[in-house]
Design a protein around this motif. Sequence first.
Motif, PDB file in Angstrom:
ATOM      1  N   ALA A  57       0.903  -1.213  -0.064  1.00  0.00           N
ATOM      2  CA  ALA A  57      -0.078   0.005   0.114  1.00  0.00           C
ATOM      3  C   ALA A  57       0.725   1.110   0.024  1.00  0.00           C
ATOM      4  O   ALA A  57       1.962   1.266   0.711  1.00  0.00           O
ATOM      5  CB  ALA A  57      -0.921   0.063   1.212  1.00  0.00           C
ATOM      6  N   GLU A  58       0.515   2.203  -0.833  1.00  0.00           N
ATOM      7  CA  GLU A  58       1.237   3.470  -0.690  1.00  0.00           C
ATOM      8  C   GLU A  58       1.080   4.557   0.631  1.00  0.00           C
ATOM      9  O   GLU A  58       1.738   5.140   0.896  1.00  0.00           O
ATOM     10  CB  GLU A  58       0.715   4.420  -1.926  1.00  0.00           C
ATOM     11  N   GLN A  59      -0.048   4.307   1.122  1.00  0.00           N
ATOM     12  CA  GLN A  59      -0.361   5.055   2.493  1.00  0.00           C
ATOM     13  C   GLN A  59      -1.111   4.418   3.124  1.00  0.00           C
ATOM     14  O   GLN A  59      -2.076   3.453   3.136  1.00  0.00           O
ATOM     15  CB  GLN A  59      -0.829   6.463   2.105  1.00  0.00           C
ATOM     16  N   CYS A  60      -0.755   4.558   4.861  1.00  0.00           N
ATOM     17  CA  CYS A  60      -1.712   3.772   5.777  1.00  0.00           C
ATOM     18  C   CYS A  60      -2.818   4.769   6.177  1.00  0.00           C
ATOM     19  O   CYS A  60      -2.930   5.911   5.961  1.00  0.00           O
ATOM     20  CB  CYS A  60      -0.884   3.515   7.007  1.00  0.00           C
ATOM     21  N   LEU A  61      -3.694   4.055   6.640  1.00  0.00           N
ATOM     22  CA  LEU A  61      -5.082   4.769   7.549  1.00  0.00           C
ATOM     23  C   LEU A  61      -4.717   5.030   8.878  1.00  0.00           C
ATOM     24  O   LEU A  61      -4.423   4.094   9.518  1.00  0.00           O
ATOM     25  CB  LEU A  61      -6.465   4.094   6.906  1.00  0.00           C
ATOM     26  N   GLN A  62      -5.120   6.556   9.334  1.00  0.00           N
ATOM     27  CA  GLN A  62      -4.945   6.443  10.869  1.00  0.00           C
ATOM     28  C   GLN A  62      -6.222   6.027  11.524  1.00  0.00           C
ATOM     29  O   GLN A  62      -7.339   6.090  11.004  1.00  0.00           O
ATOM     30  CB  GLN A  62      -5.013   8.125  11.068  1.00  0.00           C
ATOM     31  N   CYS A  63      -5.883   5.203  12.671  1.00  0.00           N
ATOM     32  CA  CYS A  63      -6.905   4.874  13.447  1.00  0.00           C
ATOM     33  C   CYS A  63      -7.873   6.073  14.099  1.00  0.00           C
ATOM     34  O   CYS A  63      -7.294   6.918  14.506  1.00  0.00           O
ATOM     35  CB  CYS A  63      -6.496   4.001  14.719  1.00  0.00           C
ATOM     36  N   PRO A  64      -9.063   5.795  14.556  1.00  0.00           N
ATOM     37  CA  PRO A  64      -9.804   6.859  15.168  1.00  0.00           C
ATOM     38  C   PRO A  64      -9.296   6.939  16.330  1.00  0.00           C
ATOM     39  O   PRO A  64      -8.455   6.279  16.880  1.00  0.00           O
ATOM     40  CB  PRO A  64     -11.272   6.133  15.072  1.00  0.00           C
ATOM     41  N   GLU A  65      -9.444   8.108  17.215  1.00  0.00           N
ATOM     42  CA  GLU A  65      -9.065   8.358  18.540  1.00  0.00           C
ATOM     43  C   GLU A  65      -9.637   7.508  19.620  1.00  0.00           C
ATOM     44  O   GLU A  65      -8.949   7.186  20.532  1.00  0.00           O
ATOM     45  CB  GLU A  65      -9.825   9.826  18.886  1.00  0.00           C
ATOM     46  N   ASP A  66     -10.674   6.652  19.403  1.00  0.00           N
ATOM     47  CA  ASP A  66     -11.251   5.785  20.331  1.00  0.00           C
ATOM     48  C   ASP A  66     -10.578   4.502  20.094  1.00  0.00           C
ATOM     49  O   ASP A  66     -10.726   3.324  20.510  1.00  0.00           O
ATOM     50  CB  ASP A  66     -12.597   5.531  20.233  1.00  0.00           C
ATOM     51  N   GLN A  67      -9.574   4.327  19.349  1.00  0.00           N
ATOM     52  CA  GLN A  67      -9.014   2.952  18.850  1.00  0.00           C
ATOM     53  C   GLN A  67      -7.368   3.263  18.512  1.00  0.00           C
ATOM     54  O   GLN A  67      -6.867   4.449  18.234  1.00  0.00           O
ATOM     55  CB  GLN A  67      -9.554   2.522  17.496  1.00  0.00           C
ATOM     56  N   TYR A  68      -6.695   2.200  18.879  1.00  0.00           N
ATOM     57  CA  TYR A  68      -5.230   2.129  18.681  1.00  0.00           C
ATOM     58  C   TYR A  68      -4.692   1.109  17.594  1.00  0.00           C
ATOM     59  O   TYR A  68      -5.358   0.042  17.624  1.00  0.00           O
ATOM     60  CB  TYR A  68      -4.350   2.190  19.889  1.00  0.00           C
ATOM     61  N   PRO A  69      -3.575   1.129  16.895  1.00  0.00           N
ATOM     62  CA  PRO A  69      -3.261   0.099  16.083  1.00  0.00           C
ATOM     63  C   PRO A  69      -2.516  -0.971  17.091  1.00  0.00           C
ATOM     64  O   PRO A  69      -1.986  -0.891  17.897  1.00  0.00           O
ATOM     65  CB  PRO A  69      -1.941   0.853  15.179  1.00  0.00           C
ATOM     66  N   ASN A  70      -2.605  -2.490  16.359  1.00  0.00           N
ATOM     67  CA  ASN A  70      -1.779  -3.382  17.003  1.00  0.00           C
ATOM     68  C   ASN A  70      -0.400  -3.364  16.834  1.00  0.00           C
ATOM     69  O   ASN A  70       0.183  -2.418  16.005  1.00  0.00           O
ATOM     70  CB  ASN A  70      -2.661  -4.655  16.794  1.00  0.00           C
ATOM     71  N   ARG A  71       0.210  -4.182  17.296  1.00  0.00           N
ATOM     72  CA  ARG A  71       1.543  -4.466  17.196  1.00  0.00           C
ATOM     73  C   ARG A  71       2.315  -4.255  15.598  1.00  0.00           C
ATOM     74  O   ARG A  71       3.161  -3.967  14.935  1.00  0.00           O
ATOM     75  CB  ARG A  71       2.351  -5.510  17.960  1.00  0.00           C
ATOM     76  N   GLU A  72       1.330  -5.234  14.972  1.00  0.00           N
ATOM     77  CA  GLU A  72       1.546  -5.493  13.421  1.00  0.00           C
ATOM     78  C   GLU A  72       0.944  -4.429  12.581  1.00  0.00           C
ATOM     79  O   GLU A  72       1.474  -4.235  11.453  1.00  0.00           O
ATOM     80  CB  GLU A  72       0.922  -6.797  13.017  1.00  0.00           C
ATOM     81  N   ARG A  73       0.373  -3.402  13.252  1.00  0.00           N
ATOM     82  CA  ARG A  73      -0.038  -2.295  12.809  1.00  0.00           C
ATOM     83  C   ARG A  73      -0.865  -2.691  11.182  1.00  0.00           C
ATOM     84  O   ARG A  73      -0.936  -1.965  10.171  1.00  0.00           O
ATOM     85  CB  ARG A  73       1.018  -1.241  12.296  1.00  0.00           C
ATOM     86  N   ASP A  74      -1.921  -3.758  11.456  1.00  0.00           N
ATOM     87  CA  ASP A  74      -2.563  -4.078  10.004  1.00  0.00           C
ATOM     88  C   ASP A  74      -4.066  -4.027  10.690  1.00  0.00           C
ATOM     89  O   ASP A  74      -4.980  -4.204   9.776  1.00  0.00           O
ATOM     90  CB  ASP A  74      -2.109  -5.580   9.759  1.00  0.00           C
ATOM     91  N   ARG A  75      -4.342  -3.477  11.637  1.00  0.00           N
ATOM     92  CA  ARG A  75      -5.689  -3.352  12.153  1.00  0.00           C
ATOM     93  C   ARG A  75      -5.776  -2.356  13.301  1.00  0.00           C
ATOM     94  O   ARG A  75      -4.713  -2.260  14.249  1.00  0.00           O
ATOM     95  CB  ARG A  75      -6.473  -4.616  12.372  1.00  0.00           C
ATOM     96  N   CYS A  76      -7.088  -1.823  13.744  1.00  0.00           N
ATOM     97  CA  CYS A  76      -7.148  -0.874  14.965  1.00  0.00           C
ATOM     98  C   CYS A  76      -7.974  -1.589  16.008  1.00  0.00           C
ATOM     99  O   CYS A  76      -8.840  -2.503  15.873  1.00  0.00           O
ATOM    100  CB  CYS A  76      -8.038   0.137  14.565  1.00  0.00           C
ATOM    101  N   LEU A  77      -7.619  -1.556  17.269  1.00  0.00           N
ATOM    102  CA  LEU A  77      -7.964  -2.098  18.294  1.00  0.00           C
ATOM    103  C   LEU A  77      -8.921  -1.026  19.201  1.00  0.00           C
ATOM    104  O   LEU A  77      -8.367   0.055  19.311  1.00  0.00           O
ATOM    105  CB  LEU A  77      -7.062  -2.884  19.180  1.00  0.00           C
ATOM    106  N   PRO A  78     -10.042  -1.158  19.909  1.00  0.00           N
ATOM    107  CA  PRO A  78     -10.578  -0.417  20.876  1.00  0.00           C
ATOM    108  C   PRO A  78      -9.931  -0.020  22.048  1.00  0.00           C
ATOM    109  O   PRO A  78      -9.119  -0.871  22.449  1.00  0.00           O
ATOM    110  CB  PRO A  78     -11.943  -0.972  21.144  1.00  0.00           C
ATOM    111  N   ARG A  79      -9.950   1.014  22.503  1.00  0.00           N
ATOM    112  CA  ARG A  79      -9.149   1.711  23.379  1.00  0.00           C
ATOM    113  C   ARG A  79     -10.155   1.380  24.631  1.00  0.00           C
ATOM    114  O   ARG A  79     -11.310   1.269  24.594  1.00  0.00           O
ATOM    115  CB  ARG A  79      -8.836   3.319  23.717  1.00  0.00           C
ATOM    116  N   ILE A  80      -9.377   0.896  25.973  1.00  0.00           N
ATOM    117  CA  ILE A  80     -10.102   0.734  27.150  1.00  0.00           C
ATOM    118  C   ILE A  80     -10.124   2.151  28.139  1.00  0.00           C
ATOM    119  O   ILE A  80      -9.236   2.839  28.214  1.00  0.00           O
ATOM    120  CB  ILE A  80      -9.293  -0.015  28.091  1.00  0.00           C
ATOM    121  N   VAL A  81     -11.351   2.290  28.385  1.00  0.00           N
ATOM    122  CA  VAL A  81     -11.873   3.537  29.092  1.00  0.00           C
ATOM    123  C   VAL A  81     -11.582   3.393  30.647  1.00  0.00           C
ATOM    124  O   VAL A  81     -11.928   2.481  31.376  1.00  0.00           O
ATOM    125  CB  VAL A  81     -13.233   3.949  29.239  1.00  0.00           C
ATOM    126  N   THR A  82     -10.709   4.154  31.159  1.00  0.00           N
ATOM    127  CA  THR A  82     -10.062   3.920  32.518  1.00  0.00           C
ATOM    128  C   THR A  82     -10.174   5.136  33.523  1.00  0.00           C
ATOM    129  O   THR A  82     -10.173   6.379  32.927  1.00  0.00           O
ATOM    130  CB  THR A  82      -8.562   3.857  32.553  1.00  0.00           C
TER     131      THR A  82
END
Length: 309
Positions: free
Chosen positions: A10-35
Motif C-alpha cells: 500500500a502506498e499510504q496507511c490509514l490512521q485509527c480513530p481516536e477511540d482506537q489504536y493500532p496493534n503491534r503488526e499495525r494491520d488493524r485498529c483495536l478499541p481503547r479501554i476507558v479507565t
Amino acid sequence: MLFVVVLTDAEQCLQCPEDQYPNRERDRCLPRIVTFLAYEEPLGMILACAAICFSLLTVLVLGVFVKHRDTPIVKANNRSLSYTLLVSLSLCFLCSLLFIGHPTTATCLLRQTTFAVVFTVAVSSILAKTITVVLAFRATRPGSRIRSWLGSTASYSLIFTCTLIQMCLCGIWLGTYPPFLEMDIHSEVGSIIIQCNEGTLLIFYCVLGYMALLALASFTVAFLARNLPDTFNEAKFLTFSMLVFCSVWISFLPSYQSSKGKAIVALEVFAILTSSAGILACIFAPKCYVILLRSDRNTLEILKRKGTS
C-alpha cells in the motif's frame, strides 16, 4: 470495532480513530479501554470504604463530645470550636468521594473547590484553637484585657475570614479557568483516561498554598505555646496534628507531578484521608481516651491538682 487492513504494497496507511489504536503488526485498529478510578475496582472500593468509615468515626467522636459536653476536658478545649472542627473533618472525608467514580463536568467543578473550602474551615478552626490557647494563658495575668478576645465570636470571625478568602480564590478559579472534563489518549497506549483537567495549575497551587500557609501558622503558634504551664493545654496535640498534615501534603506534591491517570486521583484521595485522619487522631484520640476509659481523670479537682504539681 473498525478493522483497517494495511497491505504491504500500500502506498499510504490509514490512521485509527481516536477511540482506537493500532496493534503491534499495525494491520488493524483495536478499541481503547476507558479507565478512571471506579468504585468497582479494589483500590476505589478501599478508598471509598475508608472515607465512609472515617466519616462515621468522626460523627461518633462528635457524639461523644456532645454527650460529655459538661465535663472539664471538653469545656476547657473550647466546645464550639471542637464541634466545628469535627463537622468539617467529617465533610473532608466525604468530599474525597467526589474524586472516585466516573468523572463528570459537575464533579470536575466541585471536587477541588469543595475540598479546598472544607479543608480551609478545618485548618482555620485549628488556627483559632491554637490562638485561643495562647490568649487563654495570657488572660490569666492580672489586669489583662485579652479576655474579651476569648469568646466564640472572635474565633468564628477568624474562621469566616479565612474561609471567605479561600472562597474568593475558588471563585476566581471557576470564573477564569475552571476545571473541565477531558479524555487523555496519549498518556497510556491502548487506554482512554477520563479525568478532570484543573484548568490552570497556578490557581490550583495558590489554593493549596493558602491552606499550607494556614497550616504553617497553626503549627508555628502551637509550637510556641506547647510548653505553657496550663493543665488544659492542647498545643502539643495541635502541633503534632499540623506536623502530620504538612508532612502528608509536602509528600503529595512531588508524587502528583510524576503520576498520571487514575494514580493522581488515588494519591489525592489518599492525601485527603491521611491528613484528615491524622488531625482526628492527634487532637481527639487523647481526649476520647480520658472521657471514655479514664473518667476518673476527667474531674476539675484532679486536673487542678495535676496543674499545681
